[in-house]
Design a protein around this motif. Structure first.
Motif, PDB file in Angstrom:
ATOM      1  N   ALA A   8       1.405  12.170  -6.922  1.00 45.53           N
ATOM      2  CA  ALA A   8       2.307  11.537  -7.604  1.00 45.53           C
ATOM      3  C   ALA A   8       1.505  11.055  -8.898  1.00 45.53           C
ATOM      4  O   ALA A   8       2.304  11.474  -9.790  1.00 45.53           O
ATOM      5  CB  ALA A   8       2.719   9.881  -7.381  1.00 45.53           C
ATOM      6  N   GLY A   9       0.068  11.086  -8.809  1.00 49.21           N
ATOM      7  CA  GLY A   9      -0.509  11.014 -10.243  1.00 49.21           C
ATOM      8  C   GLY A   9      -1.241  12.216 -11.167  1.00 49.21           C
ATOM      9  O   GLY A   9      -0.986  12.541 -12.511  1.00 49.21           O
TER      10      GLY A   9
ATOM     11  N   GLY B 291       0.558  -1.303  -0.091  1.00 45.46           N
ATOM     12  CA  GLY B 291       0.158   0.394   0.110  1.00 45.46           C
ATOM     13  C   GLY B 291       0.661   1.204  -0.014  1.00 45.46           C
ATOM     14  O   GLY B 291       0.851   1.914  -0.508  1.00 45.46           O
ATOM     15  N   GLY B 292       2.306   1.284   0.488  1.00 45.93           N
ATOM     16  CA  GLY B 292       2.581   2.392  -0.478  1.00 45.93           C
ATOM     17  C   GLY B 292       3.848   2.737   1.078  1.00 45.93           C
ATOM     18  O   GLY B 292       4.134   4.481   1.156  1.00 45.93           O
TER      19      GLY B 292
ATOM     20  N   ASP C 237       0.805  12.281  -0.820  1.00 47.58           N
ATOM     21  CA  ASP C 237       1.650  10.839  -1.984  1.00 47.58           C
ATOM     22  C   ASP C 237       0.622  10.504  -3.139  1.00 47.58           C
ATOM     23  O   ASP C 237       1.567  10.719  -4.568  1.00 47.58           O
ATOM     24  CB  ASP C 237       2.435  10.195  -1.447  1.00 47.58           C
ATOM     25  CG  ASP C 237       3.700  10.302  -0.059  1.00 47.58           C
ATOM     26  OD1 ASP C 237       3.473  12.047  -0.453  1.00 47.58           O
ATOM     27  OD2 ASP C 237       4.003   9.795   0.637  1.00 47.58           O
ATOM     28  N   ILE C 238      -0.335   9.803  -3.344  1.00 46.92           N
ATOM     29  CA  ILE C 238      -0.747   9.234  -4.301  1.00 46.92           C
ATOM     30  C   ILE C 238      -1.287   9.590  -4.902  1.00 46.92           C
ATOM     31  O   ILE C 238      -0.610   9.437  -6.187  1.00 46.92           O
ATOM     32  CB  ILE C 238      -1.339   7.665  -4.150  1.00 46.92           C
ATOM     33  CG1 ILE C 238      -1.179   7.043  -2.623  1.00 46.92           C
ATOM     34  CG2 ILE C 238      -2.203   6.631  -4.786  1.00 46.92           C
ATOM     35  CD1 ILE C 238      -1.068   6.195  -2.282  1.00 46.92           C
ATOM     36  N   VAL C 239      -2.153  10.822  -4.381  1.00 49.44           N
ATOM     37  CA  VAL C 239      -2.314  11.997  -5.537  1.00 49.44           C
ATOM     38  C   VAL C 239      -1.723  12.780  -5.967  1.00 49.44           C
ATOM     39  O   VAL C 239      -1.794  13.383  -7.960  1.00 49.44           O
ATOM     40  CB  VAL C 239      -3.485  12.413  -4.390  1.00 49.44           C
ATOM     41  CG1 VAL C 239      -4.360  13.841  -5.527  1.00 49.44           C
ATOM     42  CG2 VAL C 239      -4.563  11.377  -4.293  1.00 49.44           C
TER      43      VAL C 239
ATOM     44  N   GLY D 220       6.659   4.846   1.410  1.00 51.13           N
ATOM     45  CA  GLY D 220       7.090   6.276   2.389  1.00 51.13           C
ATOM     46  C   GLY D 220       7.656   6.483   3.489  1.00 51.13           C
ATOM     47  O   GLY D 220       8.336   7.736   3.361  1.00 51.13           O
TER      48      GLY D 220
ATOM     49  N   SER E 178      -2.436   8.926   0.884  1.00 53.77           N
ATOM     50  CA  SER E 178      -3.153   9.314  -0.323  1.00 53.77           C
ATOM     51  C   SER E 178      -2.831  11.136  -1.155  1.00 53.77           C
ATOM     52  O   SER E 178      -2.639  11.353  -1.952  1.00 53.77           O
ATOM     53  CB  SER E 178      -4.458   9.748   0.398  1.00 53.77           C
ATOM     54  OG  SER E 178      -4.730  11.076   1.087  1.00 53.77           O
TER      55      SER E 178
ATOM     56  N   HIS F   3      -6.506  -0.910   0.954  1.00 54.18           N
ATOM     57  CA  HIS F   3      -7.144   0.510   1.015  1.00 54.18           C
ATOM     58  C   HIS F   3      -6.809   1.526   1.534  1.00 54.18           C
ATOM     59  O   HIS F   3      -6.279   2.454   1.778  1.00 54.18           O
ATOM     60  CB  HIS F   3      -8.509   0.069   0.467  1.00 54.18           C
ATOM     61  CG  HIS F   3      -9.778   1.243  -0.458  1.00 54.18           C
ATOM     62  ND1 HIS F   3     -10.690   1.337  -0.586  1.00 54.18           N
ATOM     63  CD2 HIS F   3      -8.739   2.206  -0.036  1.00 54.18           C
ATOM     64  CE1 HIS F   3     -11.467   2.760  -0.632  1.00 54.18           C
ATOM     65  NE2 HIS F   3      -9.931   3.569  -0.718  1.00 54.18           N
TER      66      HIS F   3
ATOM     67  N   MET G 117      -3.275   3.060   0.916  1.00 52.89           N
ATOM     68  CA  MET G 117      -3.247   3.571   0.236  1.00 52.89           C
ATOM     69  C   MET G 117      -3.834   5.043   0.738  1.00 52.89           C
ATOM     70  O   MET G 117      -3.638   5.942   0.683  1.00 52.89           O
ATOM     71  CB  MET G 117      -4.054   2.827  -0.644  1.00 52.89           C
ATOM     72  CG  MET G 117      -3.911   2.035  -1.571  1.00 52.89           C
ATOM     73  SD  MET G 117      -4.648   1.449  -3.055  1.00 52.89           S
ATOM     74  CE  MET G 117      -4.863   3.070  -4.440  1.00 52.89           C
TER      75      MET G 117
ATOM     76  N   ALA H 268       7.315  10.568  -8.445  1.00 60.73           N
ATOM     77  CA  ALA H 268       7.333  10.895  -7.321  1.00 60.73           C
ATOM     78  C   ALA H 268       7.830  11.702  -6.011  1.00 60.73           C
ATOM     79  O   ALA H 268       7.839  12.661  -6.436  1.00 60.73           O
ATOM     80  CB  ALA H 268       7.995   9.203  -6.104  1.00 60.73           C
TER      81      ALA H 268
END
Length: 409
Positions: free
Chosen positions: A227-228, A158-159, A223-225, A163, A221, A214, A217, A233
């Motif tokens: 990165a998107g 899940g990251g 970091d994930i958002v 991180g 979130s 989930h 994530m 990264a």
């Protein structure tokens, strides 16, 4: 705060049947029990929840008669020993289901189907029951039937581990025990509470799903958002190179640590420098604004570190006692047992072990009416089998026969 007050039973009258092991989903049952629900933990008649054996087998350290790996995620429940693999045992379970409001489980989909306790089977016996599932990778897709623990699905996949892996580090940091499981159980309990509210309003039950993947994530979130959005990264910084030198952690002269979160750094810079004995840093052109401090952050942090290393923690607690900026001490689990805020708010309620002594549990993190929640110990294996079956309508002859067949404990 008076921690002797009776907990506020916001879920009084709600009955939960839990078919789950280890920590993730059982924690959900513990939270629901904290909030006043009657939670029946179903365990195999012989082996019980495998977590019961962690301390007795020597896998993890314990002390005395209190198995903390069992107590924290199972306090306040009743334990019933049922062998669901037998027709008689499955019927006992379904009799309990018929009178329940919620069914929670972390068994894999294939196992639930094989045993006859999947959503369709349970709701066929009780159309109004809320069915809550905890999983590793979600209820859909090719990995829906894949087993998981939080170190794998939460921390690694899940990251979270990435991180917290330092720049140039050979390995990610180790996860603390049940780190994702405890958060996940609280998430399931929250989902169940929302589903109970919906059912109260509409009469319709829900299927509640929470996965460890989930959860992780959600935790990272940002970091994930990011990165998107950026396609790359999010940058990492170690403590010696933080963009804001005073959103950081510093080591004291006696090897303790103090964290500062001065997001409005210019507002607090003068007071901070004065308290560390470096008023000269206020006007230093390298450090006299957020921009210059960012450019010269390594030098700035080095200067601050040098000052903190000159004195023990006690000195810094006195120096910053009247400081308006946000800061705090990095504390150990042992120290938290005497933490004044934890004590004042009842975050560590004392539980009767049943053996003449008491121990502290961490209360579930939502209180109602300024009262602590947790109040009773975890049940012994199969402690409440007979009582729960009597409540479900079985007579003593039937219970004796079920014991003979091995269907119950």
């Amino acid at each position: 705060m008076n921690t002797e007050q009776t907990p506020s039973p916001v879920l009084d009258g709600i009955k939960v049947v839990e078919v789950a092991a280890w920590t993730f989903v059982p924690t959900a049952g513990a939270v629901l029990a904290d909030w006043g629900a009657d939670v029946i933990k179903v365990e195999h008649p012989e082996t019980g929840d495998p977590q019961r054996a962690l301390i007795s087998s020597g896998v993890v350290a314990g002390a005395g008669s209190v198995n903390h790996f069992v107590e924290q995620p199972n306090r306040g429940k009743r334990s019933v020993g049922i062998d669901m693999r037998t027709p008689e045992g499955l019927e006992v379970l379904m009799r309990l289901v018929e009178t329940a409001d919620v069914f929670i489980t972390n068994m894999l989909p294939s196992s639930r189907k094989k045993l006859g306790i999947d959503v369709d089977a349970v709701q066929a016996r009780n159309p109004k029951i809320i069915y809550a599932r905890g999983s590793g990778y979600g209820p859909q897709g090719d990995e829906a039937d894949r087993g998981a623990y939080d170190l794998a699905a939460y921390w690694s996949r899940g990251g979270i581990a990435d991180g917290y892996t330092g720049i140039g580090a050979e390995y990610p940091p180790a996860q603390r025990p049940a780190f994702g499981d405890l958060f996940g159980g609280f998430a399931i309990a929250s989902g169940v509470a929302a589903a109970l509210f919906k059912r109260e309003r509409t009469g319709e039950p829900s299927v509640v799903d929470v996965s460890l993947l989930h959860l992780a994530m959600w935790q990272v979130s940002t970091d994930i958002v990011g990165a998107g959005v950026t396609g790359s990264a999010i940058p990492k910084f170690d403590l010696a190179d933080m963009p804001n030198p005073v959103a950081n952690i510093f080591r004291t002269g006696d090897d303790r640590h103090v964290s500062f979160v001065l997001l409005q750094a210019d507002r607090f810079w003068e007071g901070f420098c004065t308290r560390i004995g470096r008023p000269d840093m206020v006007a230093d052109e390298r450090f006299n604004g957020m921009g210059p401090r960012f450019v010269n952050r390594a030098e700035c942090i080095a200067e601050i570190r040098g000052e903190f290393a000159k004195h023990p923690l006690e000195h810094w607690e006195k120096a910053f006692a009247d400081f308006d900026g946000v800061w705090d001490v990095v504390k150990t689990p042992v120290e938290l047992h005497s933490d004044p805020a934890a004590i004042a708010n009842g975050y560590l309620p004392q539980i009767d072990s049943g053996n003449g002594d008491t121990f502290a549990l961490v209360d579930s993190p939502v209180q109602f009416d300024l009262r602590p929640n947790a109040k009773t110990r975890a049940p012994e294996h199969g402690e409440h089998t007979e009582l729960a079956l009597v409540e479900a309508g079985y007579d003593w002859d039937e219970i004796a026969e079920l014991k003979k067949t091995g269907a119950i404990r």
